[in-house]
Design a protein around this motif. Sequence first.
Motif, PDB file in Angstrom:
ATOM      1  N   LYS A  21      32.503  39.931  41.017  1.00  0.00           N
ATOM      2  CA  LYS A  21      33.842  39.385  40.822  1.00  0.00           C
ATOM      3  C   LYS A  21      33.974  38.750  39.440  1.00  0.00           C
ATOM      4  CE  LYS A  21      36.958  36.741  43.783  1.00  0.00           C
ATOM      5  NZ  LYS A  21      36.995  35.973  45.036  1.00  0.00           N
ATOM      6  N   LEU A  22      32.966  37.999  39.034  1.00  0.00           N
ATOM      7  CA  LEU A  22      32.998  37.357  37.715  1.00  0.00           C
ATOM      8  C   LEU A  22      33.000  38.387  36.588  1.00  0.00           C
ATOM      9  CD1 LEU A  22      30.553  34.421  38.447  1.00  0.00           C
ATOM     10  CD2 LEU A  22      33.001  34.216  37.943  1.00  0.00           C
ATOM     11  N   HIS A  23      32.276  39.480  36.786  1.00  0.00           N
ATOM     12  CA  HIS A  23      32.324  40.559  35.792  1.00  0.00           C
ATOM     13  C   HIS A  23      33.731  41.128  35.680  1.00  0.00           C
ATOM     14  CE1 HIS A  23      27.950  40.812  35.374  1.00  0.00           C
ATOM     15  NE2 HIS A  23      28.223  41.521  34.292  1.00  0.00           N
ATOM     16  N   HIS A  24      34.348  41.353  36.821  1.00  0.00           N
ATOM     17  CA  HIS A  24      35.716  41.872  36.825  1.00  0.00           C
ATOM     18  C   HIS A  24      36.622  40.952  36.014  1.00  0.00           C
ATOM     19  CE1 HIS A  24      39.425  43.694  38.401  1.00  0.00           C
ATOM     20  NE2 HIS A  24      39.852  42.452  38.569  1.00  0.00           N
ATOM     21  N   LEU A  79      33.124  35.385  50.685  1.00  0.00           N
ATOM     22  CA  LEU A  79      34.059  35.589  49.581  1.00  0.00           C
ATOM     23  C   LEU A  79      34.820  36.894  49.730  1.00  0.00           C
ATOM     24  CD1 LEU A  79      31.735  34.520  46.624  1.00  0.00           C
ATOM     25  CD2 LEU A  79      33.217  33.099  48.059  1.00  0.00           C
ATOM     26  N   ASN A  80      35.978  36.934  49.108  1.00  0.00           N
ATOM     27  CA  ASN A  80      36.764  38.159  49.033  1.00  0.00           C
ATOM     28  C   ASN A  80      36.487  38.841  47.700  1.00  0.00           C
ATOM     29  OD1 ASN A  80      38.187  37.731  51.510  1.00  0.00           O
ATOM     30  ND2 ASN A  80      39.412  36.207  50.452  1.00  0.00           N
ATOM     31  N   GLU A  81      36.658  40.138  47.682  1.00  0.00           N
ATOM     32  CA  GLU A  81      36.521  40.853  46.417  1.00  0.00           C
ATOM     33  C   GLU A  81      37.692  40.498  45.503  1.00  0.00           C
ATOM     34  OE1 GLU A  81      34.493  44.858  46.570  1.00  0.00           O
ATOM     35  OE2 GLU A  81      35.591  44.837  48.472  1.00  0.00           O
ATOM     36  N   ALA A  82      37.525  40.737  44.225  1.00  0.00           N
ATOM     37  CA  ALA A  82      38.540  40.401  43.230  1.00  0.00           C
ATOM     38  C   ALA A  82      39.789  41.253  43.404  1.00  0.00           C
ATOM     39  CB  ALA A  82      37.979  40.598  41.822  1.00  0.00           C
ATOM     40  N   GLU A  84      42.873  39.522  41.943  1.00  0.00           N
ATOM     41  CA  GLU A  84      43.779  38.774  41.082  1.00  0.00           C
ATOM     42  C   GLU A  84      43.987  39.500  39.754  1.00  0.00           C
ATOM     43  OE1 GLU A  84      42.061  36.537  44.160  1.00  0.00           O
ATOM     44  OE2 GLU A  84      41.014  37.544  42.544  1.00  0.00           O
ATOM     45  N   GLU A  85      45.201  39.413  39.240  1.00  0.00           N
ATOM     46  CA  GLU A  85      45.508  40.051  37.970  1.00  0.00           C
ATOM     47  C   GLU A  85      45.816  39.063  36.862  1.00  0.00           C
ATOM     48  OE1 GLU A  85      48.285  43.265  38.268  1.00  0.00           O
ATOM     49  OE2 GLU A  85      47.336  44.045  40.075  1.00  0.00           O
ATOM     50  N   SER A  86      46.435  37.944  37.191  1.00  0.00           N
ATOM     51  CA  SER A  86      46.766  36.970  36.139  1.00  0.00           C
ATOM     52  C   SER A  86      45.553  36.075  35.871  1.00  0.00           C
ATOM     53  CB  SER A  86      47.968  36.112  36.539  1.00  0.00           C
ATOM     54  OG  SER A  86      47.598  35.108  37.452  1.00  0.00           O
ATOM     55  N   THR A  87      45.455  35.610  34.644  1.00  0.00           N
ATOM     56  CA  THR A  87      44.348  34.741  34.265  1.00  0.00           C
ATOM     57  C   THR A  87      44.345  33.473  35.113  1.00  0.00           C
ATOM     58  OG1 THR A  87      44.302  35.626  32.027  1.00  0.00           O
ATOM     59  CG2 THR A  87      43.335  33.447  32.345  1.00  0.00           C
ATOM     60  N   LYS A  88      45.514  32.897  35.343  1.00  0.00           N
ATOM     61  CA  LYS A  88      45.600  31.688  36.163  1.00  0.00           C
ATOM     62  C   LYS A  88      45.067  31.952  37.569  1.00  0.00           C
ATOM     63  CE  LYS A  88      48.745  28.219  37.984  1.00  0.00           C
ATOM     64  NZ  LYS A  88      50.112  27.758  38.118  1.00  0.00           N
ATOM     65  N   ASP A  89      45.447  33.084  38.164  1.00  0.00           N
ATOM     66  CA  ASP A  89      44.965  33.417  39.510  1.00  0.00           C
ATOM     67  C   ASP A  89      43.458  33.665  39.525  1.00  0.00           C
ATOM     68  OD1 ASP A  89      47.495  33.104  40.560  1.00  0.00           O
ATOM     69  OD2 ASP A  89      47.955  35.256  40.558  1.00  0.00           O
ATOM     70  N   MET A  90      42.941  34.228  38.453  1.00  0.00           N
ATOM     71  CA  MET A  90      41.492  34.438  38.348  1.00  0.00           C
ATOM     72  C   MET A  90      40.760  33.099  38.338  1.00  0.00           C
ATOM     73  SD  MET A  90      41.195  37.399  35.455  1.00  0.00           S
ATOM     74  CE  MET A  90      41.991  38.986  35.629  1.00  0.00           C
ATOM     75  N   ILE A  91      41.262  32.179  37.531  1.00  0.00           N
ATOM     76  CA  ILE A  91      40.641  30.854  37.432  1.00  0.00           C
ATOM     77  C   ILE A  91      40.701  30.138  38.784  1.00  0.00           C
ATOM     78  CG2 ILE A  91      40.806  28.575  36.338  1.00  0.00           C
ATOM     79  CD1 ILE A  91      42.020  30.098  33.884  1.00  0.00           C
ATOM     80  N   LEU A  92      41.849  30.208  39.439  1.00  0.00           N
ATOM     81  CA  LEU A  92      41.986  29.602  40.769  1.00  0.00           C
ATOM     82  C   LEU A  92      41.008  30.216  41.764  1.00  0.00           C
ATOM     83  CD1 LEU A  92      45.855  29.220  41.204  1.00  0.00           C
ATOM     84  CD2 LEU A  92      44.146  27.403  41.425  1.00  0.00           C
ATOM     85  N   ALA A  93      40.886  31.533  41.729  1.00  0.00           N
ATOM     86  CA  ALA A  93      39.984  32.220  42.661  1.00  0.00           C
ATOM     87  C   ALA A  93      38.537  31.797  42.438  1.00  0.00           C
ATOM     88  CB  ALA A  93      40.133  33.730  42.517  1.00  0.00           C
ATOM     89  N   VAL A  94      38.105  31.741  41.183  1.00  0.00           N
ATOM     90  CA  VAL A  94      36.722  31.341  40.900  1.00  0.00           C
ATOM     91  C   VAL A  94      36.500  29.899  41.349  1.00  0.00           C
ATOM     92  CG1 VAL A  94      35.009  30.901  39.091  1.00  0.00           C
ATOM     93  CG2 VAL A  94      36.401  32.972  39.012  1.00  0.00           C
TER      94      VAL A  94
END
Length: 144
Positions: A21-24, A79-82, A84-94
């Motif tokens: 997920k972090l790589h994505h 955990l769920n697989e990645a 998210e598309e927006s940077t904000k959503d990525m940060i929230l997910a992590v």
Amino acid sequence: MNKLYVALNKQVSNFSVLFTKLHHYHWYVKGPEFFSLHEHLEELYNEVNELYDEYAERLIAIGGKPISNLKGYLEVTSLNEATEESTKDMILAVSNDLKLLVTELKEVIDLADKVDDYGTADMATSTIRSFDKHIWMFTALLNK
């Protein structure tokens, strides 16, 4: 010990999924924080890769058998697989993933303490300390 083996296997699975997920996110992050996030996500996936190996080896050292295939990881992970598309959503997910892992790692500590496995408890405590710092950094970034 069986409950501790199950809890450690969940973390091995979580670390495998989180690594991917972090790589994505590292590859697809965009926006004004690109450079800092791109670098921070790389640091974090390198850390998670080390933890993945450390937890699997610890499981073997105490008599367990780590899951070691994708099918198994996906069956056990919290955990769920990645997606998210927006940077904000990525940060929230992590950040949310790390918070969930901290909660689960506290359970690992409780289970390890019950069987006097101080090495596993110490390993989980160190992981929590590191994840707390990452959570703080991501939270600060979101509150800009």
